[in-house]
Design a protein around this motif. Structure first.
Motif, PDB file in Angstrom:
ATOM      1  N   ARG A 156       0.786  -1.185   0.073  1.00  0.00           N
ATOM      2  CA  ARG A 156      -0.025   0.208   0.271  1.00  0.00           C
ATOM      3  C   ARG A 156       0.972   1.210   0.057  1.00  0.00           C
ATOM      4  O   ARG A 156       1.826   1.226   0.405  1.00  0.00           O
ATOM      5  CB  ARG A 156      -0.849   0.086   1.099  1.00  0.00           C
ATOM      6  CG  ARG A 156      -0.245   0.057   2.492  1.00  0.00           C
ATOM      7  CD  ARG A 156      -1.182   0.123   3.967  1.00  0.00           C
ATOM      8  NE  ARG A 156      -0.290   0.043   5.053  1.00  0.00           N
ATOM      9  CZ  ARG A 156      -1.025  -0.139   6.204  1.00  0.00           C
ATOM     10  NH1 ARG A 156      -1.892  -0.867   6.210  1.00  0.00           N
ATOM     11  NH2 ARG A 156      -0.331   0.126   7.231  1.00  0.00           N
ATOM     12  N   ILE A 157       0.259   2.352  -0.464  1.00  0.00           N
ATOM     13  CA  ILE A 157       0.860   3.472  -0.130  1.00  0.00           C
ATOM     14  C   ILE A 157       0.138   4.343   0.921  1.00  0.00           C
ATOM     15  O   ILE A 157      -1.157   4.331   1.057  1.00  0.00           O
ATOM     16  CB  ILE A 157       0.559   4.538  -1.430  1.00  0.00           C
ATOM     17  CG1 ILE A 157       1.177   3.823  -2.834  1.00  0.00           C
ATOM     18  CG2 ILE A 157       1.003   5.988  -1.334  1.00  0.00           C
ATOM     19  CD1 ILE A 157       1.086   4.723  -3.806  1.00  0.00           C
ATOM     20  N   ARG A 158       0.630   4.801   1.744  1.00  0.00           N
ATOM     21  CA  ARG A 158       0.378   5.777   3.011  1.00  0.00           C
ATOM     22  C   ARG A 158       0.579   7.016   3.091  1.00  0.00           C
ATOM     23  O   ARG A 158       1.816   7.326   2.875  1.00  0.00           O
ATOM     24  CB  ARG A 158       0.517   4.880   4.218  1.00  0.00           C
ATOM     25  CG  ARG A 158       0.124   5.613   5.400  1.00  0.00           C
ATOM     26  CD  ARG A 158       0.170   4.791   6.919  1.00  0.00           C
ATOM     27  NE  ARG A 158      -0.644   3.861   6.895  1.00  0.00           N
ATOM     28  CZ  ARG A 158      -1.222   3.590   7.859  1.00  0.00           C
ATOM     29  NH1 ARG A 158      -0.658   3.199   9.057  1.00  0.00           N
ATOM     30  NH2 ARG A 158      -2.207   2.463   7.978  1.00  0.00           N
ATOM     31  N   ALA A 159      -0.290   7.949   3.348  1.00  0.00           N
ATOM     32  CA  ALA A 159       0.046   9.211   3.259  1.00  0.00           C
ATOM     33  C   ALA A 159      -0.661   9.830   4.807  1.00  0.00           C
ATOM     34  O   ALA A 159      -1.693   9.237   5.304  1.00  0.00           O
ATOM     35  CB  ALA A 159      -0.416  10.250   2.212  1.00  0.00           C
ATOM     36  N   TYR A 160      -0.223  10.943   5.239  1.00  0.00           N
ATOM     37  CA  TYR A 160      -0.821  11.700   6.386  1.00  0.00           C
ATOM     38  C   TYR A 160      -1.465  12.816   5.891  1.00  0.00           C
ATOM     39  O   TYR A 160      -0.815  13.735   5.182  1.00  0.00           O
ATOM     40  CB  TYR A 160       0.229  12.143   7.399  1.00  0.00           C
ATOM     41  CG  TYR A 160       0.848  10.515   7.776  1.00  0.00           C
ATOM     42  CD1 TYR A 160      -0.035   9.892   8.976  1.00  0.00           C
ATOM     43  CD2 TYR A 160       1.675   9.990   7.505  1.00  0.00           C
ATOM     44  CE1 TYR A 160       0.500   8.686   9.670  1.00  0.00           C
ATOM     45  CE2 TYR A 160       2.231   8.751   8.109  1.00  0.00           C
ATOM     46  CZ  TYR A 160       1.641   8.246   8.941  1.00  0.00           C
ATOM     47  OH  TYR A 160       1.926   6.950   9.546  1.00  0.00           O
ATOM     48  N   GLY A 161      -2.898  12.906   5.842  1.00  0.00           N
ATOM     49  CA  GLY A 161      -3.336  13.925   5.135  1.00  0.00           C
ATOM     50  C   GLY A 161      -3.544  13.662   3.633  1.00  0.00           C
ATOM     51  O   GLY A 161      -3.219  12.816   3.274  1.00  0.00           O
ATOM     52  N   ILE A 162      -4.026  14.723   2.876  1.00  0.00           N
ATOM     53  CA  ILE A 162      -4.074  14.660   1.347  1.00  0.00           C
ATOM     54  C   ILE A 162      -3.037  15.091   0.640  1.00  0.00           C
ATOM     55  O   ILE A 162      -2.540  16.178   0.576  1.00  0.00           O
ATOM     56  CB  ILE A 162      -5.609  15.505   0.785  1.00  0.00           C
ATOM     57  CG1 ILE A 162      -6.767  15.129   1.473  1.00  0.00           C
ATOM     58  CG2 ILE A 162      -5.576  15.338  -0.649  1.00  0.00           C
ATOM     59  CD1 ILE A 162      -7.780  15.912   1.445  1.00  0.00           C
ATOM     60  N   PRO A 163      -2.289  14.080   0.003  1.00  0.00           N
ATOM     61  CA  PRO A 163      -1.000  14.326  -0.561  1.00  0.00           C
ATOM     62  C   PRO A 163      -1.311  15.096  -1.705  1.00  0.00           C
ATOM     63  O   PRO A 163      -2.192  14.960  -2.409  1.00  0.00           O
ATOM     64  CB  PRO A 163      -0.324  12.846  -0.651  1.00  0.00           C
ATOM     65  CG  PRO A 163      -1.470  12.322  -0.915  1.00  0.00           C
ATOM     66  CD  PRO A 163      -2.633  12.736  -0.179  1.00  0.00           C
ATOM     67  N   THR A 164      -0.366  15.669  -2.690  1.00  0.00           N
ATOM     68  CA  THR A 164      -0.102  15.973  -3.831  1.00  0.00           C
ATOM     69  C   THR A 164       0.959  15.229  -4.510  1.00  0.00           C
ATOM     70  O   THR A 164       1.685  14.272  -3.889  1.00  0.00           O
ATOM     71  CB  THR A 164       0.194  17.523  -3.929  1.00  0.00           C
ATOM     72  OG1 THR A 164       1.802  17.686  -3.569  1.00  0.00           O
ATOM     73  CG2 THR A 164      -0.455  18.472  -3.158  1.00  0.00           C
ATOM     74  N   GLY A 165       1.041  15.284  -5.754  1.00  0.00           N
ATOM     75  CA  GLY A 165       2.059  14.395  -6.526  1.00  0.00           C
ATOM     76  C   GLY A 165       3.588  14.568  -5.911  1.00  0.00           C
ATOM     77  O   GLY A 165       4.361  13.699  -5.987  1.00  0.00           O
ATOM     78  N   GLU A 166       3.788  15.731  -5.389  1.00  0.00           N
ATOM     79  CA  GLU A 166       5.238  15.872  -4.843  1.00  0.00           C
ATOM     80  C   GLU A 166       5.507  15.572  -3.273  1.00  0.00           C
ATOM     81  O   GLU A 166       6.497  15.828  -2.693  1.00  0.00           O
ATOM     82  CB  GLU A 166       5.726  17.468  -5.217  1.00  0.00           C
ATOM     83  CG  GLU A 166       5.760  17.464  -6.473  1.00  0.00           C
ATOM     84  CD  GLU A 166       6.967  16.871  -7.176  1.00  0.00           C
ATOM     85  OE1 GLU A 166       7.949  16.777  -6.782  1.00  0.00           O
ATOM     86  OE2 GLU A 166       6.690  15.886  -8.159  1.00  0.00           O
ATOM     87  N   THR A 167       4.240  15.285  -2.501  1.00  0.00           N
ATOM     88  CA  THR A 167       4.075  15.046  -1.333  1.00  0.00           C
ATOM     89  C   THR A 167       4.967  13.783  -0.907  1.00  0.00           C
ATOM     90  O   THR A 167       4.854  12.820  -1.609  1.00  0.00           O
ATOM     91  CB  THR A 167       2.900  14.896  -0.642  1.00  0.00           C
ATOM     92  OG1 THR A 167       2.106  15.991  -0.915  1.00  0.00           O
ATOM     93  CG2 THR A 167       2.898  14.908   0.893  1.00  0.00           C
ATOM     94  N   LYS A 168       5.889  13.624   0.151  1.00  0.00           N
ATOM     95  CA  LYS A 168       6.334  12.450   0.426  1.00  0.00           C
ATOM     96  C   LYS A 168       5.626  11.562   1.099  1.00  0.00           C
ATOM     97  O   LYS A 168       4.821  12.120   2.072  1.00  0.00           O
ATOM     98  CB  LYS A 168       7.710  12.690   1.460  1.00  0.00           C
ATOM     99  CG  LYS A 168       8.789  13.340   0.570  1.00  0.00           C
ATOM    100  CD  LYS A 168       9.892  13.572   1.479  1.00  0.00           C
ATOM    101  CE  LYS A 168      11.229  14.316   0.860  1.00  0.00           C
ATOM    102  NZ  LYS A 168      12.481  14.590   1.630  1.00  0.00           N
TER     103      LYS A 168
END
Length: 247
Positions: A72-84
């Motif tokens: 899976r890909i996990r992000a904190y909040g809503i990412p953009t294409g350049e977000t780590k």
């Protein structure tokens, strides 16, 4: 630096709002909110799960094998294409959860999984984990299958940082528009007022916690967010077919 390798046991519990509030307030004697929750009541976690065209990974997981894995890909909040974000392999072997992850920009993660070609190495990446994911991509034909997000409150034990408890609510899912940057929305997985609590520990839980859970009549349950969404999808699909058949 964020931890990129985890080995721990995870026990899950479903509870209502009243039970959650009582338990949370009692836990504050031994535990404290994590750094983000000290300033914010919740934080948002967003995930994109990958699977084969025939859902082999989740179907295997639901069969309760001794070994299972997911990507899976996990992000904190809503990412953009350049977000780590984190690209993660999550494995479970005889009940022990092993999670290995690497930082990537969201577009790098998308491209890596779609092509199987590892990104150009950068300082924020974990090269060993990238090699493990690359090998996994040779074994499975993976594609994005499920977007899943939720609001989380997390706590750490004051005397033992290996003990962590999380409370998740507003679990939302969708199997369309599978772009993490398109925002948090989807169908609710839990009933209104329900919370999913996870107790995460490298070893056994302390006596005080076992006693507290017993006093509150909290009993472990088997609950995979991805697994429960998949079972719900199958149930809804069956109901739709039957309604057409008998219409």
């Amino acid at each position: 630096m964020a931890i990129e390798v985890f080995n721990r046991y995870e026990n899950k519990y479903l509870l209502g709002t009243e039970s959650y509030m009582k338990l949370y307030n009692e836990l504050l004697e031994y535990m404290e909110p994590d750094e983000y929750n000290k300033q914010h009541e919740y934080y948002s976690i967003t995930n994109l799960y990958y699977d084969t065209p025939h859902d082999s990974l989740i179907r295997s997981s639901l069969a309760k094998p001794k070994y299972k894995e997911k990507l899976r890909i996990r992000a904190y909040g809503i990412p953009t294409g350049e977000t780590k974000v984190y690209l993660e392999i999550k494995k479970k072997v005889f009940g022990l959860v092993n999670k290995r992850r690497t930082s990537l920009k969201l577009n790098e993660a998308y491209d890596f999984v779609a092509s199987g070609i590892e990104p150009e190495f950068k300082s924020y990446m974990n090269k060993q984990v990238i090699e493990e994911i690359k090998y996994m991509l040779t074994r499975y034909d993976l594609q994005p299958k499920l977007y899943l997000s939720y609001d989380r409150k997390a706590m750490f034990c004051k005397n033992n940082r290996d003990l962590r408890i999380t409370f998740d609510t507003n679990i939302r899912c969708r199997r369309y528009d599978l772009k993490m940057e398109h925002g948090v929305y989807g169908e609710e997985l839990l009933e209104p007022g329900q919370w999913l609590m996870e107790v995460k520990a490298e070893k056994t839980i302390p006596v005080w916690l076992a006693k507290m859970l017993s006093e509150h009549q909290m009993y472990r349950t088997s609950f995979s967010k991805y697994g429960n969404e998949y079972k719900k999808m199958l149930k809804n699909s069956k109901a739709e077919r039957e309604s057409v058949l008998y219409a």
